[in-house]
Design a protein around this motif. Sequence first.
Motif, short mmCIF file in Angstrom:
data_model
loop_
_atom_site.label_atom_id
_atom_site.label_comp_id
_atom_site.label_asym_id
_atom_site.label_seq_id
_atom_site.Cartn_x
_atom_site.Cartn_y
_atom_site.Cartn_z
N GLN A 18 104.97 74.42 -9.47
CA GLN A 18 105.09 74.48 -8.02
C GLN A 18 105.27 75.90 -7.48
OE1 GLN A 18 108.01 71.03 -8.31
NE2 GLN A 18 107.27 70.79 -6.23
N THR A 19 105.50 76.86 -8.37
CA THR A 19 105.79 78.22 -7.87
C THR A 19 104.96 79.32 -8.52
OG1 THR A 19 107.57 78.52 -9.51
CG2 THR A 19 108.20 77.63 -7.35
N GLU A 20 104.51 79.15 -9.75
CA GLU A 20 103.92 80.29 -10.46
C GLU A 20 102.59 80.75 -9.87
OE1 GLU A 20 105.79 79.57 -14.94
OE2 GLU A 20 103.62 79.51 -14.65
N ASN A 45 97.02 67.72 0.41
CA ASN A 45 97.26 68.17 1.78
C ASN A 45 96.61 69.53 2.04
OD1 ASN A 45 98.87 68.02 4.39
ND2 ASN A 45 99.63 69.96 3.53
N ALA A 46 95.83 69.58 3.11
CA ALA A 46 95.26 70.84 3.62
C ALA A 46 94.54 71.65 2.55
CB ALA A 46 96.36 71.69 4.26
N ASN A 47 93.95 70.94 1.58
CA ASN A 47 93.22 71.59 0.49
C ASN A 47 94.08 72.57 -0.30
OD1 ASN A 47 90.69 71.59 -0.83
ND2 ASN A 47 90.26 73.64 -0.04
N GLN A 48 95.39 72.30 -0.36
CA GLN A 48 96.33 73.16 -1.09
C GLN A 48 96.51 72.60 -2.50
OE1 GLN A 48 99.50 72.71 1.71
NE2 GLN A 48 98.98 74.54 2.86
N GLY A 49 95.96 73.32 -3.47
CA GLY A 49 96.03 72.88 -4.85
C GLY A 49 96.99 73.72 -5.67
N PRO A 50 97.02 73.49 -6.98
CA PRO A 50 98.00 74.17 -7.85
C PRO A 50 97.79 75.67 -7.98
CG PRO A 50 96.50 72.79 -9.14
CD PRO A 50 96.25 72.46 -7.71
N ALA A 51 96.64 76.18 -7.56
CA ALA A 51 96.47 77.64 -7.55
C ALA A 51 97.14 78.28 -6.35
CB ALA A 51 94.98 78.00 -7.55
N ASP A 52 97.53 77.45 -5.37
CA ASP A 52 98.05 77.96 -4.10
C ASP A 52 99.57 77.92 -4.03
OD1 ASP A 52 95.43 78.29 -3.02
OD2 ASP A 52 95.33 76.13 -2.72
N THR A 53 100.23 77.98 -5.18
CA THR A 53 101.68 77.94 -5.15
C THR A 53 102.23 79.33 -4.84
OG1 THR A 53 101.89 78.26 -7.54
CG2 THR A 53 101.64 76.01 -6.78
N SER A 54 103.55 79.49 -4.96
CA SER A 54 104.23 80.62 -4.31
C SER A 54 104.07 81.97 -5.01
CB SER A 54 105.72 80.29 -4.19
OG SER A 54 105.89 78.99 -3.68
N ASN A 55 103.21 82.01 -6.03
CA ASN A 55 102.82 83.27 -6.68
C ASN A 55 103.99 84.02 -7.32
OD1 ASN A 55 100.88 85.07 -7.60
ND2 ASN A 55 100.95 86.34 -5.77
N ASP A 414 110.18 78.32 -0.41
CA ASP A 414 109.28 77.22 -0.08
C ASP A 414 108.21 77.11 -1.16
OD1 ASP A 414 110.58 76.71 2.34
OD2 ASP A 414 109.20 77.97 3.50
N CYS A 415 107.97 75.89 -1.60
CA CYS A 415 107.04 75.73 -2.72
C CYS A 415 106.01 74.65 -2.44
CB CYS A 415 107.79 75.43 -4.02
SG CYS A 415 108.59 73.81 -4.03
N TRP A 416 104.95 74.69 -3.22
CA TRP A 416 103.90 73.67 -3.21
C TRP A 416 104.47 72.37 -3.75
CZ3 TRP A 416 101.27 71.48 -7.60
CH2 TRP A 416 100.07 70.82 -7.30
N SER A 417 104.15 71.28 -3.10
CA SER A 417 104.73 70.00 -3.51
C SER A 417 103.63 68.97 -3.74
CB SER A 417 105.72 69.51 -2.45
OG SER A 417 106.40 68.35 -2.90
N TRP A 418 102.95 69.10 -4.88
CA TRP A 418 102.02 68.10 -5.37
C TRP A 418 101.00 67.73 -4.30
CZ3 TRP A 418 103.35 69.23 -9.97
CH2 TRP A 418 104.70 69.42 -10.30
N ASN A 435 100.15 85.43 4.82
CA ASN A 435 100.42 86.85 4.58
C ASN A 435 100.82 87.08 3.12
OD1 ASN A 435 100.83 89.59 5.01
ND2 ASN A 435 102.86 89.31 5.91
N GLN A 436 99.93 86.67 2.21
CA GLN A 436 100.10 86.96 0.78
C GLN A 436 101.44 86.47 0.23
OE1 GLN A 436 99.26 91.24 1.07
NE2 GLN A 436 97.27 90.85 0.11
#
Length: 459
Positions: A18-20, A45-55, A414-418, A435-436
């Motif tokens: 969820q974060t990496e 949701n909103a085309n947000q997949g596992p590549a779009d987590t909090s970096n 804040d993190c990506w949630s499945w 903003n990155q």
Amino acid sequence: MKKFPTNFLWGAAMSAPQTEGHSLLNGKSASTWDHWFETNPEKFNANQGPADTSNIYELYKEDCQRMEDIGLNSIRTSIAWTRLLPDGKTLNPEAVAFYRDYFQEIRNHGVEPIINLFHFDMPMWLMEKGGWETRESVDAFAFYAKTAFEQFGDLVSKWTTFNEPLVHVECGYLFGYHYPAIVDFKKAVQVGYHTLMAHTCAVKAFREVLPQGEIGIILNISPAYARSESDADQQAKLASDLLNTRSFLDPAVHGHLPEELIALIKENELTPETQAEDTQLMAENTVDFIGLNYYQPRRVQAPTNPAKPAKMPSDLYGAYDWPEKRINPYRGWEIYPEAMYDVAIMMKNDYKNIPWFVSENGMGVADEERFLDENGMIQDDYRIEFMKEHLDYLHQGIQEGSNCFGYQTWTFVDCWSWLNGYRNRYGFYRVDLDNQFQRSVKKSGLWFKQVVQDNGYTN
């Protein structure tokens, strides 16, 4: 002021998937989430997949400083199995270097890492063989666990095996929310059993590799509250507690499955395949501590027109809509902080007063930008109030002798949630997706910093 025990752990929880970010980079192989997003992106949701987590893969050094900035003295996160062992056997040297530097950086900022091994991120190579439906998964997980202990045991003294194992059982094999979205009660029971044995064998490996460390498991505990004292409603409560609480908590602490659960499973023709040595393995490999995630209670009543034998859990207990409930409208979850006290006393009275901690508790809210002030800070007083209410009841349980050693919120940033992506926000830090992945502290983060400094708070 409500004071907490000396050396109390105050922190936050998060997970690798969820974060990496970097979900298919740096030697990492696909998890079921990577595969599902590739094949069915419309579910997300909103085309947000596992590549779009909090970096955090790129920002972990700055994030470790942010942990210190809000006073955290502990953090729980996880290792991605698919990053450490991309094919299940071969160690990924870049992953070893990343995690070693990450965990050392956490420690350098005065924060204790609690490291979890599995947070719903099944490797796709194993899922293609049947995933948790197969006994092979038990040995594969034990090997992964042993590898992690060997690689990072000098940096981490507190470990956990699984986060909320019931979630991948229910969501993947009963209700269709997670991949492989199967609806089959008998398969769900088998998946749950293999998960339990994977946990057990990981504890065994831990004792061999790190005899001085501590290991536990993170369980989502939603106490069951019956509609009434009637026999039928109380039977529903018992069935719910057996399946949802005691199925993992009893073996982890007491070293055996409840006899009533075994009977319930047999009566409904759901008995899983087992091996002769499993009973002894469970008995010999109990945990040192328990992490309990609490968000909402479970309200139950006697089912109406249940199938016999049961085809779904709803044939054993029905959901009860308590008319006096308070609801978080963004998740549809009941807010019932009183259960925190009930959980604390349950651990004291029914589970040997084993050391335990609140490993997740938090409030997800959508569209938090509504609460941005003129300085760009989110004024999340609702989150502060939520935490205070739950801490009030936790404090009461501790005062009455429950052996709780920490409280961690979901989540740090804040993190990506499945499937929900970033729809609901939980973090002490806001993540700006435009903003990155830049972070900014919320009011709750500053409040929590004062709580940690005081080891308590005033109402």
